[in-house]
Each structure stands twice: as structure tokens, then as C-alpha cells.
Design a protein around this motif. Structure first.
Motif, PDB file in Angstrom:
ATOM      1  N   ALA A  97       0.830  -1.202   0.000  1.00  0.00           N
ATOM      2  CA  ALA A  97       0.000   0.000   0.000  1.00  0.00           C
ATOM      3  C   ALA A  97       0.868   1.258   0.000  1.00  0.00           C
ATOM      4  N   VAL A  98       1.939   1.223   0.800  1.00  0.00           N
ATOM      5  CA  VAL A  98       2.864   2.360   0.838  1.00  0.00           C
ATOM      6  C   VAL A  98       3.520   2.555  -0.519  1.00  0.00           C
ATOM      7  N   ASP A  99       3.955   1.464  -1.138  1.00  0.00           N
ATOM      8  CA  ASP A  99       4.586   1.544  -2.454  1.00  0.00           C
ATOM      9  C   ASP A  99       3.620   2.098  -3.495  1.00  0.00           C
ATOM     10  N   LEU A 100       2.348   1.726  -3.388  1.00  0.00           N
ATOM     11  CA  LEU A 100       1.349   2.215  -4.333  1.00  0.00           C
ATOM     12  C   LEU A 100       1.157   3.720  -4.198  1.00  0.00           C
ATOM     13  N   VAL A 101       1.039   4.202  -2.958  1.00  0.00           N
ATOM     14  CA  VAL A 101       0.881   5.643  -2.734  1.00  0.00           C
ATOM     15  C   VAL A 101       2.099   6.394  -3.275  1.00  0.00           C
ATOM     16  N   LYS A 102       3.288   5.851  -3.035  1.00  0.00           N
ATOM     17  CA  LYS A 102       4.511   6.492  -3.533  1.00  0.00           C
ATOM     18  C   LYS A 102       4.528   6.540  -5.053  1.00  0.00           C
ATOM     19  N   SER A 103       4.121   5.450  -5.694  1.00  0.00           N
ATOM     20  CA  SER A 103       4.139   5.410  -7.157  1.00  0.00           C
ATOM     21  C   SER A 103       3.103   6.369  -7.745  1.00  0.00           C
ATOM     22  N   GLN A 163       1.396  12.832  -0.332  1.00  0.00           N
ATOM     23  CA  GLN A 163       2.452  13.182   0.608  1.00  0.00           C
ATOM     24  C   GLN A 163       1.927  13.210   2.042  1.00  0.00           C
ATOM     25  N   THR A 164       0.726  13.750   2.210  1.00  0.00           N
ATOM     26  CA  THR A 164       0.121  13.781   3.548  1.00  0.00           C
ATOM     27  C   THR A 164      -0.188  12.364   4.027  1.00  0.00           C
ATOM     28  N   ALA A 165      -0.677  11.527   3.115  1.00  0.00           N
ATOM     29  CA  ALA A 165      -0.993  10.138   3.472  1.00  0.00           C
ATOM     30  C   ALA A 165       0.254   9.399   3.933  1.00  0.00           C
ATOM     31  N   LEU A 166       1.373   9.615   3.253  1.00  0.00           N
ATOM     32  CA  LEU A 166       2.620   8.953   3.635  1.00  0.00           C
ATOM     33  C   LEU A 166       3.089   9.406   5.009  1.00  0.00           C
ATOM     34  N   LYS A 167       2.899  10.691   5.322  1.00  0.00           N
ATOM     35  CA  LYS A 167       3.266  11.197   6.639  1.00  0.00           C
ATOM     36  C   LYS A 167       2.389  10.564   7.717  1.00  0.00           C
ATOM     37  N   GLU A 168       1.103  10.411   7.425  1.00  0.00           N
ATOM     38  CA  GLU A 168       0.196   9.794   8.391  1.00  0.00           C
ATOM     39  C   GLU A 168       0.569   8.334   8.637  1.00  0.00           C
ATOM     40  N   ILE A 169       0.932   7.632   7.568  1.00  0.00           N
ATOM     41  CA  ILE A 169       1.340   6.232   7.716  1.00  0.00           C
ATOM     42  C   ILE A 169       2.615   6.128   8.540  1.00  0.00           C
ATOM     43  N   ASP A 170       3.506   7.098   8.367  1.00  0.00           N
ATOM     44  CA  ASP A 170       4.802   7.075   9.055  1.00  0.00           C
ATOM     45  C   ASP A 170       4.704   7.562  10.499  1.00  0.00           C
ATOM     46  N   ASP A 171       3.548   8.066  10.898  1.00  0.00           N
ATOM     47  CA  ASP A 171       3.360   8.577  12.257  1.00  0.00           C
ATOM     48  C   ASP A 171       3.525   7.438  13.258  1.00  0.00           C
ATOM     49  N   PRO A 172       4.449   7.559  14.206  1.00  0.00           N
ATOM     50  CA  PRO A 172       4.667   6.477  15.178  1.00  0.00           C
ATOM     51  C   PRO A 172       3.451   6.192  16.053  1.00  0.00           C
ATOM     52  N   ASP A 173       2.518   7.146  16.133  1.00  0.00           N
ATOM     53  CA  ASP A 173       1.321   6.940  16.938  1.00  0.00           C
ATOM     54  C   ASP A 173       0.192   6.288  16.145  1.00  0.00           C
ATOM     55  N   ALA A 174       0.412   6.073  14.844  1.00  0.00           N
ATOM     56  CA  ALA A 174      -0.628   5.446  14.021  1.00  0.00           C
ATOM     57  C   ALA A 174      -0.807   3.994  14.444  1.00  0.00           C
ATOM     58  N   THR A 175      -2.010   3.484  14.310  1.00  0.00           N
ATOM     59  CA  THR A 175      -2.335   2.123  14.729  1.00  0.00           C
ATOM     60  C   THR A 175      -2.366   1.180  13.538  1.00  0.00           C
ATOM     61  N   PHE A 176      -1.592   0.115  13.619  1.00  0.00           N
ATOM     62  CA  PHE A 176      -1.549  -0.902  12.576  1.00  0.00           C
ATOM     63  C   PHE A 176      -1.489  -2.282  13.224  1.00  0.00           C
ATOM     64  N   PHE A 177      -1.928  -3.282  12.470  1.00  0.00           N
ATOM     65  CA  PHE A 177      -1.696  -4.646  12.919  1.00  0.00           C
ATOM     66  C   PHE A 177      -0.209  -4.955  12.751  1.00  0.00           C
ATOM     67  N   ARG A 178       0.304  -5.791  13.648  1.00  0.00           N
ATOM     68  CA  ARG A 178       1.686  -6.243  13.557  1.00  0.00           C
ATOM     69  C   ARG A 178       1.734  -7.726  13.885  1.00  0.00           C
ATOM     70  N   GLU A 179       2.564  -8.437  13.160  1.00  0.00           N
ATOM     71  CA  GLU A 179       2.705  -9.870  13.399  1.00  0.00           C
ATOM     72  C   GLU A 179       3.241 -10.113  14.815  1.00  0.00           C
ATOM     73  N   GLY A 180       2.491 -10.833  15.613  1.00  0.00           N
ATOM     74  CA  GLY A 180       2.925 -11.182  16.963  1.00  0.00           C
ATOM     75  C   GLY A 180       2.576 -10.168  18.029  1.00  0.00           C
ATOM     76  N   ALA A 181       2.015  -9.014  17.645  1.00  0.00           N
ATOM     77  CA  ALA A 181       1.712  -7.974  18.639  1.00  0.00           C
ATOM     78  C   ALA A 181       0.628  -8.427  19.613  1.00  0.00           C
ATOM     79  N   SER A 182      -0.379  -9.141  19.117  1.00  0.00           N
ATOM     80  CA  SER A 182      -1.458  -9.603  19.993  1.00  0.00           C
ATOM     81  C   SER A 182      -0.937 -10.606  21.015  1.00  0.00           C
ATOM     82  N   TRP A 183      -0.016 -11.464  20.573  1.00  0.00           N
ATOM     83  CA  TRP A 183       0.576 -12.437  21.502  1.00  0.00           C
ATOM     84  C   TRP A 183       1.357 -11.713  22.581  1.00  0.00           C
ATOM     85  N   ASP A 184       2.130 -10.710  22.196  1.00  0.00           N
ATOM     86  CA  ASP A 184       2.885  -9.922  23.180  1.00  0.00           C
ATOM     87  C   ASP A 184       1.943  -9.264  24.188  1.00  0.00           C
TER      88      ASP A 184
END
Length: 256
Positions: A97-103, A163-184
Motif C-alpha cells: 500500500a505504501v509503495d502504491l501511494v509512492k508510485s 504526501q500527507t498520506a505517507l506522513k500519516e502512515i509514518d506517524d509512530p502513533d498510528a495504529t496498525f496490525f503487527r505480526e505477533g503484537a497480539s501475543w505480546d
């Protein structure tokens, strides 16, 4: 846990606020690559429950008696883990998705430059013949003389949005699924339950076959034996180090 998983997926945004602790992403937490914050699954979420005989095995492994209230807390937090783990597992990687926005951003900038440089007789003719054959419901609503100028404005907005979308994605406070995060999160929740009830929580950072994995790791191993196979993580011989990592995540560069 009779709620249909597909229904949970559709109401993901609303549930984040209520169950935010389980999906929280902190900037100083070293986690695997992020996934899309949307996911879906079909069917009913699995339910964790143990018989009295199963609980006896858990207590033997842990070396501690578990009162009814503690057992219920373990059941509740484990069911919450199972509720989110299935979405985490089925979420797609964020990178495409990030690559698509960049392209799209690059393509829009290239097209805007082409339009802005279309001058002279060649540019005038190209604009004229394109305009005669250009049909757009959006552009019919507005009066314009210069097609390329009007398109340039739209494309500039598209580029800025990318450009704004990429900044939002890069925001450290943004919420995303992560592999193994639920187990942690599950491990930290179990740790809290143990601490609140003065039960053992120690876990060795080494955690290998030659070292005692400790009672808490044995507790997790026994609980995991009653989870769906796809929800189990880390071999029993590595549980102790995985538990330590869940409690002490390292700060790493967060790549999409």
C-alpha cells in the motif's frame, strides 16, 4: 464468544477505542513489520475454556494454585487475545500500500510537469484536440478554458494528498496490525494478572533447552496447548526468551 468475526471486522474502527490497549502501537516498541489496519475473517471467533481437569494440569505446570477469580481473568484475557489474533494473522502487509501511494505520487508529479511544460503551438494543438475528446462528469460541472491548467490543479491536489498520506502512515502513533503484537499483549496481560495476585512472573532472557524456562513460561506453554494451533507462538523451549522480549521490546527502526 459467539459474535461473528466478520461483524467484528466491519466495526474495527469503533472497537479500537474500546480495546485500544490490545492494538496500541508505541514508538519505542520494537515490533515486526506493520500490516494494514484493516482485516477480516469469516466464522465465529474461537473460544478458550478449560475443564477442571485441564486447570489442574495448568496448576501443576505453574506450580501454583489458581483461585476461581484468577482463572476467570485468564479466560477473559485469552479470549480477547483470540479475538484479535485472527485479524492480525489475516491482515495484509502494509508495504504494498505504501509503495502504491509512492508510485501514484511520482506519477502525478510527472504528469503535472508534462502538462505545465506543454507550451507553444504543439502544446496548444495537443490541448485543443484532447479537450475535444475529453469527457468527465466532474469537469462538466465547472467552466474552464485551459484543460491542462484545470487538470494540473487536480493533480497537484492528488500529489499533496499522497504526501500527507505517507506522513500519516509514518506517524509512530498510528495504529496498525503487527505480526505477533497480539501475543505480546496477551503475555503482558497474563503478567499483570500474576503480579496482581502475587504469583510468579519471572522469565529468563536466555530461555533455551539447557536453562529452566521458569514457572510462568510453563504456565504459558500449558495454556497454549489449549489454543488453536495457528494462535500458538514460539516453541516451548523458546517461550521464556519470547516472554522476556514481549515485556522488554527493543527500540528499532519501524519500517512499513
Amino acid at each position: 464468544m459467539s459474535e461473528n468475526i466478520s461483524t467484528i471486522a466491519l466495526s474495527y474502527g469503533a472497537r479500537i477505542a474500546r480495546l485500544g490497549r490490545w492494538m496500541e502501537v508505541k514508538p519505542d516498541m520494537g515490533r515486526p513489520a506493520r500490516k494494514l489496519p484493516i482485516s477480516k475473517a469469516v466464522g465465529n471467533s474461537p473460544e478458550f475454556s478449560l475443564t477442571d481437569q485441564d486447570w489442574k494440569k495448568v496448576e501443576i505446570a505453574y506450580g501454583q494454585a489458581l483461585p476461581a477469580a484468577v482463572r476467570q481473568s485468564i479466560v477473559d484475557t485469552t479470549n480477547k487475545y483470540l479475538e484479535w489474533e485472527v485479524f492480525e494473522r489475516n491482515a495484509s502487509a502494509l508495504r504494498p500500500a505504501v509503495d502504491l501511494v509512492k508510485s501514484i505520487n511520482v506519477a502525478s508529479n510527472n504528469l503535472r510537469q508534462k502538462l505545465s511544460r506543454a507550451g507553444g503551438d504543439a502544446g496548444a494543438f495537443a490541448q485543443s484536440v484532447i479537450k475535444e475528446n475529453f469527457h468527465s462528469v466532474h469537469f462538466k460541472k465547472y467552466s474552464y478554458d485551459q484543460l491542462f491548467h484545470a487538470l494540473g490543479d487536480v493533480i497537484s491536489s492528488l500529489s499533496a494528498a499522497c504526501q500527507t498520506a505517507l506522513k500519516e502512515i509514518d506517524d509512530p502513533d498510528a495504529t496498525f496490525f503487527r505480526e505477533g503484537a497480539s501475543w505480546d499483549d496477551w503475555i503482558r496481560a497474563l503478567t499483570n494478572i500474576a503480579e496482581e495476585n502475587d504469583l510468579p512472573t519471572a522469565a529468563s532472557k536466555a530461555g533455551n533447552r539447557k536453562s529452566d524456562v521458569g514457572p510462568f513460561a510453563r504456565l504459558v506453554a500449558e495454556l497454549q496447548a489449549h489454543l488453536p494451533k495457528e494462535a500458538r507462538r514460539h516453541a516451548n523451549t523458546r517461550l521464556s526468551s519470547a516472554i522476556y522480549s514481549a515485556r522488554h521490546p527493543l527500540k528499532t527502526t519501524d519500517e512499513p
